[in-house]
Write a protein that holds these residues in place. Structure first.
Motif, mmCIF file in Angstrom:
data_model
loop_
_atom_site.group_PDB
_atom_site.id
_atom_site.type_symbol
_atom_site.label_atom_id
_atom_site.label_comp_id
_atom_site.label_asym_id
_atom_site.label_seq_id
_atom_site.Cartn_x
_atom_site.Cartn_y
_atom_site.Cartn_z
ATOM 1 N N VAL A 111 36.693 24.717 43.237
ATOM 2 C CA VAL A 111 37.590 25.075 44.450
ATOM 3 C C VAL A 111 36.925 24.045 45.616
ATOM 4 O O VAL A 111 36.283 23.806 45.720
ATOM 5 C CB VAL A 111 37.249 26.298 44.943
ATOM 6 N N GLN A 112 38.393 23.318 45.996
ATOM 7 C CA GLN A 112 38.203 22.210 47.048
ATOM 8 C C GLN A 112 39.216 22.663 48.402
ATOM 9 O O GLN A 112 40.303 23.314 48.025
ATOM 10 C CB GLN A 112 38.387 21.008 46.565
ATOM 11 N N LEU A 113 38.731 22.768 49.586
ATOM 12 C CA LEU A 113 39.375 22.838 50.596
ATOM 13 C C LEU A 113 39.208 21.761 51.594
ATOM 14 O O LEU A 113 38.273 21.220 51.665
ATOM 15 C CB LEU A 113 38.762 24.108 51.372
ATOM 16 N N VAL A 114 40.528 21.149 51.870
ATOM 17 C CA VAL A 114 40.440 20.078 52.468
ATOM 18 C C VAL A 114 41.310 20.360 54.045
ATOM 19 O O VAL A 114 42.544 20.562 53.824
ATOM 20 C CB VAL A 114 41.277 18.655 51.706
ATOM 21 N N CYS B 33 44.926 23.279 56.126
ATOM 22 C CA CYS B 33 43.868 23.397 55.239
ATOM 23 C C CYS B 33 44.457 23.623 53.756
ATOM 24 O O CYS B 33 45.141 24.818 53.479
ATOM 25 C CB CYS B 33 42.928 24.343 55.669
ATOM 26 N N VAL B 34 44.280 22.764 52.758
ATOM 27 C CA VAL B 34 44.960 23.003 51.603
ATOM 28 C C VAL B 34 43.738 23.146 50.512
ATOM 29 O O VAL B 34 42.781 22.550 50.402
ATOM 30 C CB VAL B 34 45.766 21.666 51.114
ATOM 31 N N VAL B 35 43.827 24.386 49.795
ATOM 32 C CA VAL B 35 43.018 24.891 48.833
ATOM 33 C C VAL B 35 43.660 24.452 47.498
ATOM 34 O O VAL B 35 44.710 24.540 47.050
ATOM 35 C CB VAL B 35 43.083 26.532 48.837
ATOM 36 N N SER B 36 42.624 23.819 46.800
ATOM 37 C CA SER B 36 43.030 23.428 45.333
ATOM 38 C C SER B 36 41.803 23.710 44.159
ATOM 39 O O SER B 36 40.595 24.182 44.696
ATOM 40 C CB SER B 36 43.176 21.861 45.229
ATOM 41 N N GLY B 37 42.291 23.941 42.978
ATOM 42 C CA GLY B 37 41.317 24.126 42.332
ATOM 43 C C GLY B 37 40.878 25.764 41.805
ATOM 44 O O GLY B 37 40.229 26.101 41.133
ATOM 45 N N ALA B 38 41.708 26.529 42.598
ATOM 46 C CA ALA B 38 41.333 27.853 42.568
ATOM 47 C C ALA B 38 42.077 28.717 41.524
ATOM 48 O O ALA B 38 43.240 28.338 41.241
ATOM 49 C CB ALA B 38 41.827 28.558 43.951
ATOM 50 N N SER B 39 41.334 29.417 40.630
ATOM 51 C CA SER B 39 41.993 30.196 39.560
ATOM 52 C C SER B 39 42.177 31.536 39.907
ATOM 53 O O SER B 39 42.652 32.509 39.047
ATOM 54 C CB SER B 39 40.842 29.988 38.534
ATOM 55 N N PHE B 40 42.041 31.961 41.135
ATOM 56 C CA PHE B 40 42.033 33.204 41.747
ATOM 57 C C PHE B 40 43.100 33.370 42.662
ATOM 58 O O PHE B 40 43.495 32.339 43.349
ATOM 59 C CB PHE B 40 40.575 33.707 42.282
ATOM 60 N N SER C 54 41.697 36.625 52.166
ATOM 61 C CA SER C 54 41.751 36.320 53.422
ATOM 62 C C SER C 54 41.500 34.560 53.631
ATOM 63 O O SER C 54 40.392 34.340 52.997
ATOM 64 C CB SER C 54 40.817 37.226 54.350
ATOM 65 N N MET C 55 41.982 34.144 54.645
ATOM 66 C CA MET C 55 41.731 32.869 55.140
ATOM 67 C C MET C 55 41.823 32.615 56.416
ATOM 68 O O MET C 55 42.169 33.707 57.313
ATOM 69 C CB MET C 55 42.840 31.721 54.612
ATOM 70 N N GLY C 56 40.877 31.580 56.910
ATOM 71 C CA GLY C 56 40.701 31.466 58.439
ATOM 72 C C GLY C 56 40.264 30.187 58.571
ATOM 73 O O GLY C 56 39.925 29.237 57.882
ATOM 74 N N TYR D 183 38.785 37.424 45.351
ATOM 75 C CA TYR D 183 39.028 38.694 45.342
ATOM 76 C C TYR D 183 37.538 39.532 45.545
ATOM 77 O O TYR D 183 37.535 40.567 45.986
ATOM 78 C CB TYR D 183 39.404 39.071 43.786
ATOM 79 N N TYR D 184 36.413 38.786 45.112
ATOM 80 C CA TYR D 184 34.932 39.240 45.183
ATOM 81 C C TYR D 184 34.333 39.130 46.641
ATOM 82 O O TYR D 184 33.185 39.272 46.644
ATOM 83 C CB TYR D 184 34.201 38.894 44.145
ATOM 84 N N ARG D 185 35.198 38.593 47.353
ATOM 85 C CA ARG D 185 34.706 38.131 48.804
ATOM 86 C C ARG D 185 33.798 37.055 48.776
ATOM 87 O O ARG D 185 32.792 36.917 49.842
ATOM 88 C CB ARG D 185 34.074 39.430 49.613
ATOM 89 N N VAL D 186 33.646 36.351 47.910
ATOM 90 C CA VAL D 186 32.856 34.983 47.806
ATOM 91 C C VAL D 186 33.723 34.144 48.597
ATOM 92 O O VAL D 186 35.057 33.849 48.446
ATOM 93 C CB VAL D 186 32.798 34.525 46.481
ATOM 94 N N PRO D 187 33.020 33.450 49.775
ATOM 95 C CA PRO D 187 33.711 32.440 50.586
ATOM 96 C C PRO D 187 33.561 31.315 49.877
ATOM 97 O O PRO D 187 32.709 30.653 49.521
ATOM 98 C CB PRO D 187 32.895 32.696 51.774
ATOM 99 N N TYR D 188 34.625 30.355 50.167
ATOM 100 C CA TYR D 188 34.527 28.871 49.928
ATOM 101 C C TYR D 188 35.056 28.182 51.179
ATOM 102 O O TYR D 188 35.953 28.529 51.873
ATOM 103 C CB TYR D 188 35.719 28.421 48.809
ATOM 104 N N TRP D 189 34.334 26.831 51.621
ATOM 105 C CA TRP D 189 34.516 26.210 52.739
ATOM 106 C C TRP D 189 35.150 24.893 52.624
ATOM 107 O O TRP D 189 34.529 24.210 51.643
ATOM 108 C CB TRP D 189 33.129 26.201 53.473
ATOM 109 N N GLY D 190 35.744 24.271 53.756
ATOM 110 C CA GLY D 190 35.968 22.957 53.881
ATOM 111 C C GLY D 190 34.960 22.299 54.524
ATOM 112 O O GLY D 190 34.062 22.922 55.230
#
Length: 116
Positions: free
Chosen positions: A2-5, A22-29, A33-35, A100-107
């Motif tokens: 997962v990448q956020l740019v 902010c573009v999200v790529s590589g997410a299989s889910f 929530s985003m922010g 879905y599991y509330r794991v955060p990903y960051w740019g």
């Protein structure tokens, strides 16, 4: 992976506007929530705004009425429109997304500098 740019940051005069993306790529889910958070030099990271998958928004008091968060699930993108910018808005702005599991990903962030 997962990448956020983020993009859209820059130098603007007080009273001006910027729109961050902010573009999200590589997410299989499905994106939940985003922010956005921001961090000024020497300061703690600060919540700015969030938007749920259902479109419910939440804003920090410091930006309420001046910023609008939105998202495009077709484009896997979250936006932050910032108006009436103030020098105290100067910071690195970073986006995040929860799965879905509330794991955060960051740019990595984009610099916003507001001159007086």
């Amino acid at each position: 992976q997962v990448q956020l740019v983020e993009s859209g940051g820059g130098l603007v005069q007080a009273g001006g506007s910027l729109k961050l993306s902010c573009v999200v790529s590589g997410a299989s889910f499905r994106l939940d929530s985003m922010g956005w958070y921001r961090q000024a030099p020497g300061m703690d990271r600060e919540f700015v705004a969030s938007i749920t998958s259902g479109g419910t928004t939440n804003y920090a008091d410091s930006v309420k009425g001046r910023c609008t968060i939105s998202r495009s699930d077709v484009k896997n993108t979250v936006y932050l429109q910032m108006n009436s910018l103030k020098p105290e808005d100067t910071a690195v702005y970073s986006c995040y997304v929860f799965d879905y599991y509330r794991v955060p990903y960051w740019g990595r962030g984009t610099q916003v500098t507001v001159s007086s």
